[in-house]
Design an enzyme around this catalytic site. Structure first.
Site, short mmCIF file in Angstrom:
data_model
loop_
_atom_site.label_atom_id
_atom_site.label_comp_id
_atom_site.label_asym_id
_atom_site.label_seq_id
_atom_site.Cartn_x
_atom_site.Cartn_y
_atom_site.Cartn_z
CG ASP A 96 -2.11 1.10 1.04
OD1 ASP A 96 -2.49 1.53 -0.02
OD2 ASP A 96 -2.57 1.55 2.29
CE LYS A 98 -2.59 4.94 1.50
NZ LYS A 98 -4.09 4.49 1.67
N PRO A 99 1.36 8.31 -1.43
CG PRO A 99 1.35 9.99 -3.18
CD PRO A 99 0.96 8.56 -2.56
CG ASN A 101 0.39 4.59 3.84
OD1 ASN A 101 0.11 5.10 4.61
ND2 ASN A 101 -0.09 3.30 3.12
CG ASP A 115 -0.60 2.06 7.26
OD1 ASP A 115 -0.72 1.07 7.87
OD2 ASP A 115 -1.67 2.55 6.75
#
Length: 215
Positions: A96, A98-99, A101, A115
């Site tokens: 997962d 992504k920006p 995280n 995360d």
């Protein structure tokens, strides 16, 4: 400083807390300067929790509001990519990336990958973590096999795709695919993303090549 994250199952059903805690334990062994450390996974008063390092600073998503230049974007993602490579070497896939995280330490500006709530350990016997056909992750950064719910096909390449998708957004100001969730999931599986230089002609060709190769 330590941050206490209380688990709520993440919408994954009655065993969601146990699954999240198990996945966190898989990631707890990771010690890398660009990965947020997990110190403890446990329960208090029947409330499951994860104790992780406290990072003082904005997320990369918040930083995107001030358009990053291509050099800064490349430097940030190179460091995140090394952290992901380290996780893979230790048998853990993030799934997962992504920006939101990725956090940037306020004083140093260094990126920290956060995360591991969807993290999966690369080991036999972990197929119970997710059910076949269930889409988990964030659609605009999902690899095709993840968008299709083919969890048996998820591996290190899944994170590499997400790294490319995040770099794409940093370079162009938009994710590779846009639209309603269902449409994005379909396009991830069937379409090629527009070349970054078509959206931002000033991007260096080598950066575009790296971005598209990752995806």
């Amino acid at each position: 400083p330590v941050c206490l994250h209380l688990l709520d199952g993440g919408g994954r059903g009655a065993t969601g807390d146990e699954i999240a805690a198990e996945e966190a334990r898989a990631a707890a062994k990771l010690r890398h300067p660009h990965i947020c450390p997990i110190y403890e996974v446990g329960h208090t008063r029947k409330q499951p929790f994860i104790a992780l390092g406290f990072i003082d600073g904005p997320t990369l998503r918040q930083r995107l509001a001030d358009k990053l230049n291509a050099r800064d974007a490349a430097q940030i993602m190179a460091k995140v990519a090394r952290a992901v490579h380290y996780a893979h070497d230790h048998g853990v896939i993030h799934r997962d990336i992504k920006p939101s995280n990725i956090m940037l330490e306020r004083e140093s500006g260094e990126p920290v990958l956060m995360d591991f709530g969807l993290a999966k350990q690369l080991a036999e016997g972990d197929s119970h973590v997710t059910k076949s056909g269930q889409v988990m992750g964030t659609p605009v950064y999902m690899a095709p096999e993840q968008a299709a719910g083919r969890h048996e096909a998820i591996g290190p390449q899944t994170d590499v795709y997400a790294l490319g998708a995040v770099l794409y957004e940093l370079l162009t100001g938009r994710p590779p695919f846009q639209g309603p969730t269902g449409e994005v999931i379909r396009r991830v599986q069937t379409d090629e993303p527009p070349p970054p230089r078509k959206l931002t002609p000033t991007i260096h060709r080598d950066l575009e090549t790296i971005c598209l190769k990752a995806m």
